[in-house]
Enzyme design. Sequence first.
Site, short mmCIF file in Angstrom:
data_model
loop_
_atom_site.label_atom_id
_atom_site.label_comp_id
_atom_site.label_asym_id
_atom_site.label_seq_id
_atom_site.Cartn_x
_atom_site.Cartn_y
_atom_site.Cartn_z
CE1 TYR A 1 33.46 93.64 52.50
CE2 TYR A 1 33.72 91.85 54.09
CZ TYR A 1 34.25 92.43 53.15
OH TYR A 1 34.99 91.66 52.06
CG ASN B 1 33.85 87.49 46.06
OD1 ASN B 1 34.38 87.44 47.30
ND2 ASN B 1 33.49 88.68 45.66
CD GLU C 1 38.48 98.63 51.99
OE1 GLU C 1 37.11 98.61 51.93
OE2 GLU C 1 39.36 98.05 51.36
CE LYS D 1 35.92 88.81 49.91
NZ LYS D 1 34.46 89.00 49.29
P1 CMP Z 1 33.92 92.29 48.41
O1 CMP Z 1 34.47 92.83 47.26
O2 CMP Z 1 34.67 91.64 49.47
O3 CMP Z 1 32.74 93.30 48.89
C1 CMP Z 1 31.51 93.18 49.51
C2 CMP Z 1 31.19 91.53 49.23
O4 CMP Z 1 29.74 91.37 49.45
C3 CMP Z 1 31.36 91.23 47.80
O5 CMP Z 1 32.90 91.21 47.62
C4 CMP Z 1 30.82 89.92 47.85
O6 CMP Z 1 31.50 88.85 48.07
C5 CMP Z 1 29.88 89.97 48.86
N1 CMP Z 1 28.20 90.10 48.04
C6 CMP Z 1 27.28 89.13 48.49
N2 CMP Z 1 26.32 89.04 47.61
C7 CMP Z 1 26.63 90.46 46.82
C8 CMP Z 1 25.62 91.09 45.92
N3 CMP Z 1 24.55 90.64 45.70
N4 CMP Z 1 26.22 92.00 45.27
C9 CMP Z 1 27.69 92.36 45.59
N5 CMP Z 1 28.37 91.72 46.67
C10 CMP Z 1 27.88 90.74 47.30
#
Ligand code: CMP
Length: 140
Positions: free
Chosen positions: A51, A114, A128, A11
């Site tokens: 997403y 993250n 994906e 990311k």
């Molecule tokens: P990712 O695995 O990329 O999938 C969706 C993303 O939403 C997740 O990682 C997080 O970076 C983001 N996100 C932000 N807030 C939340 C939350 N409360 N719960 C889950 N995903 C979140």
Amino acid sequence: MTQEQTLSIIKPDAVSQNIVGSIYHCIEKAGLRIIAAKRMQLTQQLAAKFYSIHQDKSFFSELITFISSGPIMVQVLEGKNAVTAYRTLMGTTDPKQAAIGTIRARFGTSIDQNTVHGSDSVETAQEEIKFFFSICEIIS
Ligand code: CMP
């Protein structure tokens, strides 16, 4: 044990920290092979499509803004049980809860920033991977 493919995204927070090589090292050390890769920047429209499963979540708008805020690296990974192996290597979504040594624990700063994304099932991985790569870009 089955050979699988999964989609990995590094990311914008990680690309801007210049730690793509460190994350590739973690992936390869875990026995996964990078069989396709590209650097790109998502438009908000493409990010929302990718997403779309999260479109009703409270964090959707922040997620789309963040993931399209800068360059990302997108990879197809291949290996034994690649979907689970990569998710274990990433750690839990929130870096603060992630196990020591995982990518998110090492490099992530918040649940938004993250560091990495990985497909959550073999079926999702197929979708994906198709979203980002054509068949001729994946060299198994
Ligand atoms: P990712 O695995 O990329 O999938 C969706 C993303 O939403 C997740 O990682 C997080 O970076 C983001 N996100 C932000 N807030 C939340 C939350 N409360 N719960 C889950 N995903 C979140």
